[in-house]
Design a protein around this motif. Structure first.
Motif, PDB file in Angstrom:
ATOM      1  N   ILE A 142      -0.562  53.591  30.209  1.00  0.00           N
ATOM      2  CA  ILE A 142      -1.260  52.328  30.478  1.00  0.00           C
ATOM      3  C   ILE A 142      -1.713  52.317  31.929  1.00  0.00           C
ATOM      4  CG2 ILE A 142      -1.025  49.806  30.539  1.00  0.00           C
ATOM      5  CD1 ILE A 142       1.402  50.316  28.525  1.00  0.00           C
ATOM      6  N   ILE A 143      -2.992  52.013  32.148  1.00  0.00           N
ATOM      7  CA  ILE A 143      -3.533  51.908  33.506  1.00  0.00           C
ATOM      8  C   ILE A 143      -3.382  50.479  34.011  1.00  0.00           C
ATOM      9  CG2 ILE A 143      -5.619  52.038  34.921  1.00  0.00           C
ATOM     10  CD1 ILE A 143      -6.693  54.169  33.083  1.00  0.00           C
ATOM     11  N   LEU A 144      -2.834  50.339  35.207  1.00  0.00           N
ATOM     12  CA  LEU A 144      -2.803  49.029  35.858  1.00  0.00           C
ATOM     13  C   LEU A 144      -4.150  48.726  36.509  1.00  0.00           C
ATOM     14  CD1 LEU A 144       0.745  49.282  37.435  1.00  0.00           C
ATOM     15  CD2 LEU A 144       0.071  47.804  35.531  1.00  0.00           C
ATOM     16  N   ASP A 145      -4.843  49.760  36.969  1.00  0.00           N
ATOM     17  CA  ASP A 145      -6.198  49.693  37.528  1.00  0.00           C
ATOM     18  C   ASP A 145      -6.292  48.824  38.768  1.00  0.00           C
ATOM     19  OD1 ASP A 145      -8.838  49.999  38.056  1.00  0.00           O
ATOM     20  OD2 ASP A 145      -9.567  49.273  36.126  1.00  0.00           O
ATOM     21  N   GLN A 146      -5.867  49.393  39.870  1.00  0.00           N
ATOM     22  CA  GLN A 146      -5.915  48.687  41.158  1.00  0.00           C
ATOM     23  C   GLN A 146      -7.325  48.240  41.524  1.00  0.00           C
ATOM     24  OE1 GLN A 146      -5.288  51.311  44.601  1.00  0.00           O
ATOM     25  NE2 GLN A 146      -5.509  53.087  43.259  1.00  0.00           N
ATOM     26  N   PHE A 147      -8.345  48.914  40.977  1.00  0.00           N
ATOM     27  CA  PHE A 147      -9.727  48.621  41.341  1.00  0.00           C
ATOM     28  C   PHE A 147     -10.282  47.385  40.624  1.00  0.00           C
ATOM     29  CE2 PHE A 147      -8.962  53.177  41.713  1.00  0.00           C
ATOM     30  CZ  PHE A 147      -9.306  53.395  43.027  1.00  0.00           C
ATOM     31  N   ALA A 148      -9.671  47.025  39.517  1.00  0.00           N
ATOM     32  CA  ALA A 148     -10.171  45.890  38.731  1.00  0.00           C
ATOM     33  C   ALA A 148      -9.106  44.824  38.490  1.00  0.00           C
ATOM     34  CB  ALA A 148     -10.703  46.390  37.382  1.00  0.00           C
TER      35      ALA A 148
END
Length: 300
Positions: A142-148
């Protein structure tokens, strides 16, 4: 008795005044330049705040649970912070980073138990981000996605911004931050502007052709989704050589041993101090210099 955990030591970092580097002209203009020492966080950078915020809020929503595998593309500091928080809270961590980033960063991630996947330096962070998304699609984590992820900037709205306002007693006039994921500048800007709309928010970006770990000028297709250009009053470019020189000066003259993007933000803060009067200028010292030793920036 109740004792602190390592999580409890994230935040409330010192705000310190530069005493030797500011020019006589800046002092005559009655300007004060302050650095917020985010390297004092337990995993060594400002990203500790966002890592804790993203994981705890994902848990609260039920998106993740201990034992899950988390995936993130990183240039280093977020990966180290996520690796620390993941191990504290019981997650497996897979980090993707370009192969040309410093050895100390890889070793720090590994020390916290993360699995590291190195991506080609020619692809930069864009390739690492694309590969992370493919891995998530393939069911590998699972990506937490710091960019979004809005919880990235929310961490700074709730903690970094209020700390700066508190410690300057509301006198801050200018805030300077390097721009990577843009989480720090977005969250701090939102908070400070709510206190005083006149506070000037300045983003530091690399000059064309410069490669400064931790700050980027993103292609439009990869611009972080959390970024809102209306929250930044101006952007200032800094060269790689200027940032590296400033990193050495900060260590040699102020005793502040910091990374290259932090030094770039400092160079911009000093530039601003030559143009204004009666200003309190705060810049983010986003990490420590010891994770750049292998780059040769600090020759023995």
């Amino acid at each position: 008795m109740s004792y602190l955990t390592i999580e409890d030591t994230i935040g409330n970092t010192p705000l310190v005044q530069l005493k030797r580097i500011p020019s006589d002209a800046a002092r005559q203009r009655n300007n004060i330049i302050l650095g917020k020492l985010e390297g004092n966080n337990p995993a060594g950078s400002v990203k500790d705040r966002a890592a804790l915020s993203m994981i705890k809020r994902a848990e609260a929503r039920g998106d993740i649970k201990p034992g899950d595998t988390l995936i993130e593309a990183t240039s280093g500091n977020t990966g180290i912070a996520l690796a620390m928080v993941a191990t504290i809270r019981g997650y497996k961590m897979v980090l993707l980073m370009p192969e040309n980033l410093s050895e100390e960063r890889r070793q720090s991630m590994a020390a916290y138990g993360a699995k590291i996947i190195l991506t080609p330096k020619t692809g930069g962070m864009e390739y690492a981000r694309d590969l992370a998304q493919k891995m998530e699609k393939d069911g590998e984590g699972i990506i937490l996605d710091q960019f979004a992820n809005p919880n990235n900037s929310l961490a700074h709205y709730e903690t970094t911004g209020p700390e700066i306002w508190r410690d300057t007693k509301g006198t801050i006039t200018h805030f300077v931050s390097a721009m990577g994921t843009t989480g720090t500048i977005m969250g701090v800007s939102r908070y400070l502007k709510e206190q005083n709309q006149a506070v000037c928010i300045i983003g530091a970006q690399p000059e064309e052709g410069s490669q400064i770990p931790g700050i980027r000028k993103w292609p439009e297709a990869y611009m972080p989704k959390i970024y809102d250009g209306t929250r930044v009053d101006q952007t200032e470019s800094v060269s790689q050589s200027a940032a590296e020189r400033m990193a050495r000066r900060l260590a040699n003259e102020e005793g502040i041993f910091c990374g290259i993007s932090a030094a770039g933000a400092c160079a911009v803060a000093l530039r601003i101090s030559e143009q204004v009067e009666n200003a309190t200028i705060v810049f983010i010292v986003c990490d420590r210099g010891d994770r750049y030793l292998s780059t040769g920036v600090f020759p023995a």
